[in-house]
Write an enzyme that holds these catalytic residues in place. Sequence first.
Site, PDB file in Angstrom:
ATOM      1  N   ASP A 223       0.969  -1.384   0.252  1.00 62.29           N
ATOM      2  CA  ASP A 223       0.454  -0.015   0.126  1.00 62.29           C
ATOM      3  C   ASP A 223       0.949   1.443   0.140  1.00 62.29           C
ATOM      4  O   ASP A 223       0.621   2.173  -0.997  1.00 62.29           O
ATOM      5  CB  ASP A 223      -0.648  -0.152   1.424  1.00 62.29           C
ATOM      6  CG  ASP A 223      -1.774   0.931   1.177  1.00 62.29           C
ATOM      7  OD1 ASP A 223      -1.810   2.043   0.801  1.00 62.29           O
ATOM      8  OD2 ASP A 223      -2.303   1.640   2.447  1.00 62.29           O
ATOM      9  N   HIS A 224       1.927   1.406   0.897  1.00 61.84           N
ATOM     10  CA  HIS A 224       2.636   2.471   1.046  1.00 61.84           C
ATOM     11  C   HIS A 224       3.954   3.103   0.305  1.00 61.84           C
ATOM     12  O   HIS A 224       4.342   3.322  -0.689  1.00 61.84           O
ATOM     13  CB  HIS A 224       3.480   2.346   2.499  1.00 61.84           C
ATOM     14  CG  HIS A 224       2.510   2.851   3.409  1.00 61.84           C
ATOM     15  ND1 HIS A 224       3.430   3.546   4.280  1.00 61.84           N
ATOM     16  CD2 HIS A 224       1.308   2.694   3.819  1.00 61.84           C
ATOM     17  CE1 HIS A 224       1.956   2.877   5.583  1.00 61.84           C
ATOM     18  NE2 HIS A 224       1.048   3.023   4.442  1.00 61.84           N
ATOM     19  N   ASP A 225       3.797   1.917  -1.069  1.00 60.62           N
ATOM     20  CA  ASP A 225       4.445   2.204  -2.272  1.00 60.62           C
ATOM     21  C   ASP A 225       4.157   2.307  -3.352  1.00 60.62           C
ATOM     22  O   ASP A 225       4.614   2.615  -4.747  1.00 60.62           O
ATOM     23  CB  ASP A 225       5.244   0.447  -2.830  1.00 60.62           C
ATOM     24  CG  ASP A 225       5.891   0.899  -3.948  1.00 60.62           C
ATOM     25  OD1 ASP A 225       7.146   0.882  -3.363  1.00 60.62           O
ATOM     26  OD2 ASP A 225       5.875   0.171  -5.175  1.00 60.62           O
ATOM     27  N   THR A 299       3.924   7.244  -7.041  1.00 57.66           N
ATOM     28  CA  THR A 299       3.837   6.534  -8.530  1.00 57.66           C
ATOM     29  C   THR A 299       3.103   5.569  -8.260  1.00 57.66           C
ATOM     30  O   THR A 299       3.237   4.687  -7.007  1.00 57.66           O
ATOM     31  CB  THR A 299       5.385   6.183  -8.759  1.00 57.66           C
ATOM     32  OG1 THR A 299       5.317   5.060  -7.774  1.00 57.66           O
ATOM     33  CG2 THR A 299       6.629   6.863  -8.308  1.00 57.66           C
ATOM     34  N   PHE A 301       3.396   2.707  -9.478  1.00 57.90           N
ATOM     35  CA  PHE A 301       3.911   1.578  -9.762  1.00 57.90           C
ATOM     36  C   PHE A 301       4.482   0.590  -9.254  1.00 57.90           C
ATOM     37  O   PHE A 301       4.937   1.443  -7.828  1.00 57.90           O
ATOM     38  CB  PHE A 301       5.323   1.197 -11.402  1.00 57.90           C
ATOM     39  CG  PHE A 301       5.024   2.158 -12.013  1.00 57.90           C
ATOM     40  CD1 PHE A 301       4.109   2.031 -13.284  1.00 57.90           C
ATOM     41  CD2 PHE A 301       4.579   3.431 -12.178  1.00 57.90           C
ATOM     42  CE1 PHE A 301       3.584   2.791 -14.327  1.00 57.90           C
ATOM     43  CE2 PHE A 301       4.511   4.613 -13.812  1.00 57.90           C
ATOM     44  CZ  PHE A 301       3.774   3.585 -14.333  1.00 57.90           C
ATOM     45  N   ASP A 303       7.628  -0.225  -7.463  1.00 62.11           N
ATOM     46  CA  ASP A 303       8.576   0.335  -7.653  1.00 62.11           C
ATOM     47  C   ASP A 303       9.853   0.481  -6.291  1.00 62.11           C
ATOM     48  O   ASP A 303      11.195   1.087  -6.467  1.00 62.11           O
ATOM     49  CB  ASP A 303       9.088   0.889  -8.368  1.00 62.11           C
ATOM     50  CG  ASP A 303       7.841   2.871  -7.992  1.00 62.11           C
ATOM     51  OD1 ASP A 303       7.349   2.775  -6.726  1.00 62.11           O
ATOM     52  OD2 ASP A 303       8.281   3.596  -9.239  1.00 62.11           O
ATOM     53  N   SER A 305       9.654   2.312  -4.374  1.00 60.58           N
ATOM     54  CA  SER A 305       9.117   4.146  -3.780  1.00 60.58           C
ATOM     55  C   SER A 305       9.383   4.209  -2.689  1.00 60.58           C
ATOM     56  O   SER A 305       9.836   5.328  -1.904  1.00 60.58           O
ATOM     57  CB  SER A 305       7.972   5.151  -4.881  1.00 60.58           C
ATOM     58  OG  SER A 305       6.974   4.603  -4.161  1.00 60.58           O
ATOM     59  N   GLU A 373       5.570   5.264  11.274  1.00 57.67           N
ATOM     60  CA  GLU A 373       4.030   5.575  11.762  1.00 57.67           C
ATOM     61  C   GLU A 373       3.734   3.510  12.708  1.00 57.67           C
ATOM     62  O   GLU A 373       3.004   4.207  13.959  1.00 57.67           O
ATOM     63  CB  GLU A 373       3.081   5.150  11.074  1.00 57.67           C
ATOM     64  CG  GLU A 373       1.644   4.850  11.360  1.00 57.67           C
ATOM     65  CD  GLU A 373       0.390   4.865   9.777  1.00 57.67           C
ATOM     66  OE1 GLU A 373      -0.932   4.622   9.740  1.00 57.67           O
ATOM     67  OE2 GLU A 373       1.189   3.722   8.686  1.00 57.67           O
ATOM     68  N   HIS A 466      -6.804  -4.043   7.752  1.00 59.40           N
ATOM     69  CA  HIS A 466      -6.777  -2.835   8.729  1.00 59.40           C
ATOM     70  C   HIS A 466      -7.480  -4.060   9.776  1.00 59.40           C
ATOM     71  O   HIS A 466      -7.246  -4.118  11.146  1.00 59.40           O
ATOM     72  CB  HIS A 466      -7.476  -1.531   8.846  1.00 59.40           C
ATOM     73  CG  HIS A 466      -6.618  -0.616   8.040  1.00 59.40           C
ATOM     74  ND1 HIS A 466      -7.714   0.422   7.631  1.00 59.40           N
ATOM     75  CD2 HIS A 466      -5.494  -0.937   8.032  1.00 59.40           C
ATOM     76  CE1 HIS A 466      -7.429   1.444   7.599  1.00 59.40           C
ATOM     77  NE2 HIS A 466      -5.707   0.792   7.182  1.00 59.40           N
TER      78      HIS A 466
END
Length: 710
Positions: A223-225, A299, A301, A303, A305, A373, A466
């Site tokens: 999710d965070h990517d 992004t 993708f 990837d 990130s 987090e 969640h």
Amino acid sequence: MKVLLHLPALLASLTLLQTAASASDDPTAETDIIHDTVEEVKVWVNKAFLDSRDRLKMAMTTKIHSTRHLSDYLKHAKGRTRTAIRSGQVWEESLKKLSQFLTNVTGQGLDLTLLSWEAGCDPPAPTMTCNISSPYRTITGYCNNRKNPALGSANRALARWLPAEYEDGLSLPYGWTPGKMRNGFPLPQPREVSNQIAAYLNEEDVLDQKRSMLFMQWGQIVDHDMDFAPETEMGSDTYTKAQCDEHCIQGDNCFPIMFPPGDPKLKTQGKCMPFFRAGFVCPTPPYKSLAREQINALTSFLDASLVYSPEPSLANRLRNLSSPLGLMAVNEEVSDNGRPFPPFVKMKPSPCEVINATAGVPCFLAGDSRASEQILLATSHTLFIREHNRLATELSRLNPHWDRETLYQEARKIMGAFIQITTFRDYLPILLGDEMQKWIPPYQGYNESVDPRISNVFTFALRFGHLEIPSTVYRLDENYQPWGSESELPLHTVFFNTWRLVKDGGIDPLVRGLLAKNAKLMHQNKMMTGELRNKLFQPNHTIHGFDLASINIQRSRDHGQPGYNSWRAFCGLSQPKTLEELSAVMKNEVLAKKLMDLYGTPSNIDIWLGAVAEPLVHRGRVGPLLTCLLGQQFQRIRDGDRFWWENPGVFTEKQRESLQKMSFSRLVCDNTGIDKVPLNPFQANAYPHGFVDCSSIDKLDLSPWASVKE
């Protein structure tokens, strides 16, 4: 090309008052009016953004803190994202002001292209030249698609698979106007829905007997990517965030979640949970829709990130530019038994210091602002930067003639492939179960006509995770037994908790917990642990927590999400209309009746709640609607990615063979002091069954990356 909007149609959508004023026939009149209006709006929008940043800094230095401050830190837009959101705010507010006093400025309509230019929106033309021969992704995701370079890049609007549904057709969410009906019924308050559907009285979790904690954590990593929608600021020169925070006054971009009568939080938190609407971007030519569209700061993708950042300036700060080895920067103040941690953020004090001033350990700096987090996410980020530096160092030994940039990019490229492979080989098959092949057929190569953008609805579909988070985080010793006197940490105590990593055991005990402890099962009668439903971002007893279930419901309305049945229709599934039909879909008459009592009609059920309430597909961990939404999105980000690891030319055949040996267990072996790991880390494991020595886990053979100096 000049794009015009006929104002009467706009006004019907905006439902704003219109005066009888009309401008001169002078062709420069419209230009002047638009310019003056935008400049006026910019003054107070810029002030709101500056005030917000100053307020956040000040909040961190005071002794009185709130859950809102911690949430603000996570959702605060920065860099290019902040600029894009600010332009979107200026555009929308300018349009509202113009529509209040203009009738037909030039006799033809309002020039939206001019308005966009004045507001600072991105120009339609590309802002950079693409190097189509480059073997590496850009940091921003730009240039992935050669025909449409912006497709899938950061700081663009989330894609709409179905049109947005707002109260006014433009931006106001359903639930904004008291008494406003949707499909003939009023919408229930999100907290009331949470209390009746998501809560469970017995706080003992129903654990998943076949999925590990890593299965849960990997969902958050993915999710965070791929997606992040920071919050915007106030849209008014007279309305402040303080009014939203302190007095629960709804207005502009403040959309508070009210507590229903009898709610225990009324005694401790006042009338509401503050809620600010998500950041949005300017509409794009040809302006077929002016409905508010939320931003994706990342992004689209897969990837890595979250490791490297989609923001060029931050990407550079994350690197060790003094080293010739293409390394990521590491913490120079503390280490984990000689192994590196990520650097600390420069913000003083950071939320991690605020929640434990005695320990005084800052949050970590990473490619994603949410890295600290919770403690398992911070642990994952730590593993990833260690692996990058291990790869870059090994590549430099193989190729001593490679320069710093080549080493960095090649290691980054391998890390991206690792996340892609792990997600599609290890994670998605046990998430989507028997439905995976239906939605994600075997790879056939890159298709530039596939739109890889993250859809707006996907940001809610992924929130199923969640309900897989248990109430406790475990730390285990080298024998996979409880570690120390505090081996079981209540979930609400691990938010912004970097001090536990730095001063209380490092990451190894937590990694063992990921590998050997079970995820929570997504269960219709035990949806969300109270640690998230009542104590989100409540690191200590002095701060009262948020309700994540309520936030998910309110956020779906904020985003203008169509209801449950609209998405069922999109996926080719039945659309229940009666209690009997909904009971059949849910296979749970009690749950169906609760939903009908709250919503009146299945069509109004908020997408997140309806999707997670469905019974699980065979051998999967989500229901039919989520398998459709998740499956379609993952298929698109794979097939629409020119740099997908399996696409011929991205890696050599030998490199692809080698990459398939990568695994999370090997990542652990190479970057921690752990020497015994499970063969299948995403499945539930009970030590020592299924665990092997690290010498039995395949290693990534980097010899196919060796090159001869020209």
